[in-house]
Design a protein around this motif. Sequence first.
Motif, PDB file in Angstrom:
ATOM      1  N   ALA A 291       3.325 -11.908  27.636  1.00 15.10           N
ATOM      2  CA  ALA A 291       3.941 -10.633  27.262  1.00 15.10           C
ATOM      3  C   ALA A 291       4.117 -10.408  25.765  1.00 15.10           C
ATOM      4  N   LEU A 292       3.489 -11.208  24.906  1.00 16.43           N
ATOM      5  CA  LEU A 292       3.596 -10.905  23.476  1.00 16.43           C
ATOM      6  C   LEU A 292       2.966  -9.536  23.220  1.00 16.43           C
ATOM      7  N   PRO A 293       3.642  -8.634  22.532  1.00 20.76           N
ATOM      8  CA  PRO A 293       3.193  -7.240  22.438  1.00 20.76           C
ATOM      9  C   PRO A 293       1.862  -7.039  21.725  1.00 20.76           C
ATOM     10  N   ALA A 294       1.478  -7.955  20.825  1.00 20.60           N
ATOM     11  CA  ALA A 294       0.218  -7.812  20.093  1.00 20.60           C
ATOM     12  C   ALA A 294      -0.913  -8.598  20.738  1.00 20.60           C
ATOM     13  N   GLY A 295      -0.676  -9.178  21.917  1.00 24.76           N
ATOM     14  CA  GLY A 295      -1.725  -9.891  22.617  1.00 24.76           C
ATOM     15  C   GLY A 295      -1.772 -11.366  22.280  1.00 24.76           C
ATOM     16  N   ALA A 296      -2.869 -12.016  22.684  1.00 23.30           N
ATOM     17  CA  ALA A 296      -3.020 -13.461  22.488  1.00 23.30           C
ATOM     18  C   ALA A 296      -4.039 -13.780  21.413  1.00 23.30           C
ATOM     19  N   ASN A 297      -4.373 -12.818  20.564  1.00 23.09           N
ATOM     20  CA  ASN A 297      -5.340 -13.047  19.497  1.00 23.09           C
ATOM     21  C   ASN A 297      -4.718 -13.858  18.362  1.00 23.09           C
ATOM     22  N   TYR A 298      -5.553 -14.314  17.426  1.00 18.80           N
ATOM     23  CA  TYR A 298      -5.080 -15.206  16.374  1.00 18.80           C
ATOM     24  C   TYR A 298      -4.053 -14.546  15.457  1.00 18.80           C
ATOM     25  N   LEU A 299      -4.177 -13.248  15.208  1.00 16.21           N
ATOM     26  CA  LEU A 299      -3.207 -12.556  14.355  1.00 16.21           C
ATOM     27  C   LEU A 299      -1.840 -12.505  15.028  1.00 16.21           C
ATOM     28  N   SER A 300      -1.826 -12.257  16.315  1.00 15.58           N
ATOM     29  CA  SER A 300      -0.572 -12.231  17.062  1.00 15.58           C
ATOM     30  C   SER A 300       0.094 -13.600  17.074  1.00 15.58           C
ATOM     31  N   LEU A 301      -0.720 -14.649  17.256  1.00 16.26           N
ATOM     32  CA  LEU A 301      -0.157 -15.998  17.307  1.00 16.26           C
ATOM     33  C   LEU A 301       0.434 -16.406  15.961  1.00 16.26           C
ATOM     34  N   ILE A 302      -0.282 -16.144  14.873  1.00 13.11           N
ATOM     35  CA  ILE A 302       0.231 -16.490  13.542  1.00 13.11           C
ATOM     36  C   ILE A 302       1.489 -15.693  13.229  1.00 13.11           C
ATOM     37  N   SER A 303       1.562 -14.476  13.739  1.00 14.66           N
ATOM     38  CA  SER A 303       2.681 -13.587  13.395  1.00 14.66           C
ATOM     39  C   SER A 303       4.017 -14.086  13.907  1.00 14.66           C
ATOM     40  N   VAL A 304       4.037 -14.964  14.938  1.00 14.64           N
ATOM     41  CA  VAL A 304       5.328 -15.441  15.449  1.00 14.64           C
ATOM     42  C   VAL A 304       6.075 -16.235  14.386  1.00 14.64           C
ATOM     43  N   LEU A 305       5.352 -16.675  13.352  1.00 12.20           N
ATOM     44  CA  LEU A 305       5.990 -17.418  12.256  1.00 12.20           C
ATOM     45  C   LEU A 305       6.680 -16.500  11.259  1.00 12.20           C
ATOM     46  N   ALA A 306       6.524 -15.186  11.433  1.00 17.05           N
ATOM     47  CA  ALA A 306       7.100 -14.239  10.467  1.00 17.05           C
ATOM     48  C   ALA A 306       7.695 -13.024  11.144  1.00 17.05           C
ATOM     49  N   LEU A 307       8.264 -13.193  12.327  1.00 15.63           N
ATOM     50  CA  LEU A 307       8.782 -12.055  13.084  1.00 15.63           C
ATOM     51  C   LEU A 307       9.935 -11.342  12.388  1.00 15.63           C
ATOM     52  N   ASP A 308      10.577 -12.014  11.455  1.00 13.02           N
ATOM     53  CA  ASP A 308      11.711 -11.394  10.761  1.00 13.02           C
ATOM     54  C   ASP A 308      11.300 -10.739   9.444  1.00 13.02           C
ATOM     55  N   ASN A 309       9.994 -10.684   9.172  1.00 15.06           N
ATOM     56  CA  ASN A 309       9.510 -10.119   7.911  1.00 15.06           C
ATOM     57  C   ASN A 309       8.495  -9.010   8.215  1.00 15.06           C
ATOM     58  N   LYS A 310       8.971  -7.755   8.188  1.00 16.24           N
ATOM     59  CA  LYS A 310       8.114  -6.625   8.544  1.00 16.24           C
ATOM     60  C   LYS A 310       6.962  -6.429   7.559  1.00 16.24           C
ATOM     61  N   VAL A 311       7.178  -6.794   6.313  1.00 15.32           N
ATOM     62  CA  VAL A 311       6.105  -6.643   5.320  1.00 15.32           C
ATOM     63  C   VAL A 311       4.940  -7.557   5.662  1.00 15.32           C
ATOM     64  N   LEU A 312       5.253  -8.829   5.956  1.00 15.24           N
ATOM     65  CA  LEU A 312       4.201  -9.769   6.337  1.00 15.24           C
ATOM     66  C   LEU A 312       3.517  -9.338   7.634  1.00 15.24           C
ATOM     67  N   LEU A 313       4.290  -8.836   8.584  1.00 12.84           N
ATOM     68  CA  LEU A 313       3.710  -8.396   9.847  1.00 12.84           C
ATOM     69  C   LEU A 313       2.753  -7.227   9.635  1.00 12.84           C
ATOM     70  N   PHE A 314       3.124  -6.307   8.746  1.00  7.56           N
ATOM     71  CA  PHE A 314       2.254  -5.163   8.465  1.00  7.56           C
ATOM     72  C   PHE A 314       0.958  -5.625   7.804  1.00  7.56           C
ATOM     73  N   ILE A 315       1.071  -6.559   6.872  1.00  6.52           N
ATOM     74  CA  ILE A 315      -0.126  -7.092   6.201  1.00  6.52           C
ATOM     75  C   ILE A 315      -1.044  -7.764   7.210  1.00  6.52           C
ATOM     76  N   MET A 316      -0.477  -8.589   8.076  1.00  8.05           N
ATOM     77  CA  MET A 316      -1.291  -9.253   9.100  1.00  8.05           C
ATOM     78  C   MET A 316      -1.940  -8.227  10.025  1.00  8.05           C
ATOM     79  N   GLY A 317      -1.172  -7.217  10.414  1.00 10.71           N
ATOM     80  CA  GLY A 317      -1.684  -6.216  11.332  1.00 10.71           C
ATOM     81  C   GLY A 317      -2.806  -5.379  10.761  1.00 10.71           C
ATOM     82  N   MET A 318      -2.835  -5.223   9.445  1.00 14.56           N
ATOM     83  CA  MET A 318      -3.877  -4.421   8.798  1.00 14.56           C
ATOM     84  C   MET A 318      -5.175  -5.194   8.620  1.00 14.56           C
ATOM     85  N   THR A 319      -5.152  -6.500   8.788  1.00 12.46           N
ATOM     86  CA  THR A 319      -6.327  -7.329   8.511  1.00 12.46           C
ATOM     87  C   THR A 319      -7.535  -6.900   9.324  1.00 12.46           C
ATOM     88  N   PHE A 320      -7.369  -6.790  10.628  1.00 12.47           N
ATOM     89  CA  PHE A 320      -8.493  -6.418  11.494  1.00 12.47           C
ATOM     90  C   PHE A 320      -8.981  -5.014  11.168  1.00 12.47           C
TER      91      PHE A 320
END
Length: 389
Positions: A291-320
Motif C-alpha cells: 500500500a505504499l502510495p508511490a508504488g514499489a519502484n526504486y524512487l518510492s523505496l528510497i523515499s521512505v528515508l525522507a518522508l519528513d522532508n517534502k523538498v527531497l520528496l519533490f526532487i525524487m518525484g521529479m526524477t522520472f
Amino acid sequence: GVAIGIWSATSWGLYLAPGGNLVAGTLLSMLLCIFGVSLVWGMLGGSMPRSGGDYIPNSRIIHPTVGVAVSMANAGFIMTFWNALLAPWVADPGLVILGGLMGWDTSWCSTAWGLLVVGSIVNFWGFVIVSLGLKHYLTWQKVIMFAATFCLFVTGAVMTFHSNSDFVSAYDDAAAQYGSYSYDDTIAQGNIGMANEMGTATSTEWDWTSTLMLFPAISWVMAYGYMITFICGEVKRPQRNIILGQVFAVLVPSLLALWFFWGMERLVGREFMQAAAFFDNGSDPVVDGFALPAGANYLSLISVLALDNKVLLFIMGMTFILYDLLYMPLGYLAWNRASFAWGMDRLGPMWFTDVNPKYAVAIKTNYVLLVTSQIGIIVYAINAEYIYG
C-alpha cells in the motif's frame, strides 16, 4: 534515459528475470554497446557526416531501398511508438509517483483521460520545441538535463548515505503508516505471489541466464547514443566528436546506473528488490496488500528515508518525469532528419525538404509524426497492451 532505464531494470527487468544480476548485466551490456553500437555508429557517422540517421550509411553501402526500408522502420515506425509510450508515461508512472510521494491525489493520471490529456500535451510540446529549430531544442535539452541530473544525484545521495538497517527501520515505519507489508512480510508475501504467478521465488543467488535476460531492460540506460547519427551533418569535427559522443553516451549513463544498482542492492537487499519488482508488476492477490502510495519502484523505496522532508520528496518525484521529458522529443528530431534525407535523395515527397526560412527546419514532416504519435497515444490510453504487445 538513466532514470527510466533504472526503473525498467529494477521493475519489469527483475520481475521477468528475478535471478539476474543488475551490476554484472550492466557491465557486460556496457562493454557490448561500447565495442558494438558506439564504434559502429561512431565510425559510420564520422566517415559519412550527413544528418539522416541509419539511412545514410545503409543507402550508400548497401542500397537506397534498404536504406529507406530500415530508416522507415526506425525513424518512422519505432519513433511513433516511442512517442506514444514516453508521452503518456509522464502521467503514469511519472505524475503518479510524484503525487504518491507528495501526498497528492493523482489517480486521474492513471485513467484513460489522464493518459490522453497529459500525453497529448507532452507530444505537442515535443513537436513545438523541435520545430522551432536545433538551437531552441538544445536550450531545452540543457535545462532539462541539468535539472534531471540534479534530481538523480540527490536521490542517489539519499540512497548512498543510508544503511540497510536505516532502510528497514524507515520502511517498517512507512508500512505501519500506510497499512502496508513490513520489510520481512514484503519478502514473504512476494515469495507467495511469485510462486503462485510465476513459479519462482526470491533468492540471494543469481545466474547468467537471468542476467542475460535483463539486457533489454538495461538497454534503456545506454542504447540511445546512436541518436547522434541523426544530426551528424550538424556536428563540428564529426570524425572526432561523433565517435567520442557515442562512447560517452554509453559510458556515463552506465556508470550512473551501476551506482544505483549497486546502491539499491546494498540498501534494500537482493531478495527485497526481487519482491518489490513483483509487487510493481504482478497481479496475484497478495499485491493488494502492498500500500505504499508511490508504488514499489526504486524512487518510492528510497523515499521512505525522507518522508519528513517534502523538498527531497519533490526532487525524487521529479526524477522520472524530467528524464522522460528529456528523451521524448528525440523521436521528432530523428524523424525530421531522416525524412529530410529521403526527400533530398528523391526517395520521399519533395515537401519533406521544405525548410522553414525562419526556423531552418523542415516543419511539414513533423506534422506527420505529430498525427501518427497522437493516434498511438489514443490507442495507449484506451489499452496500453496494444503498444506494449
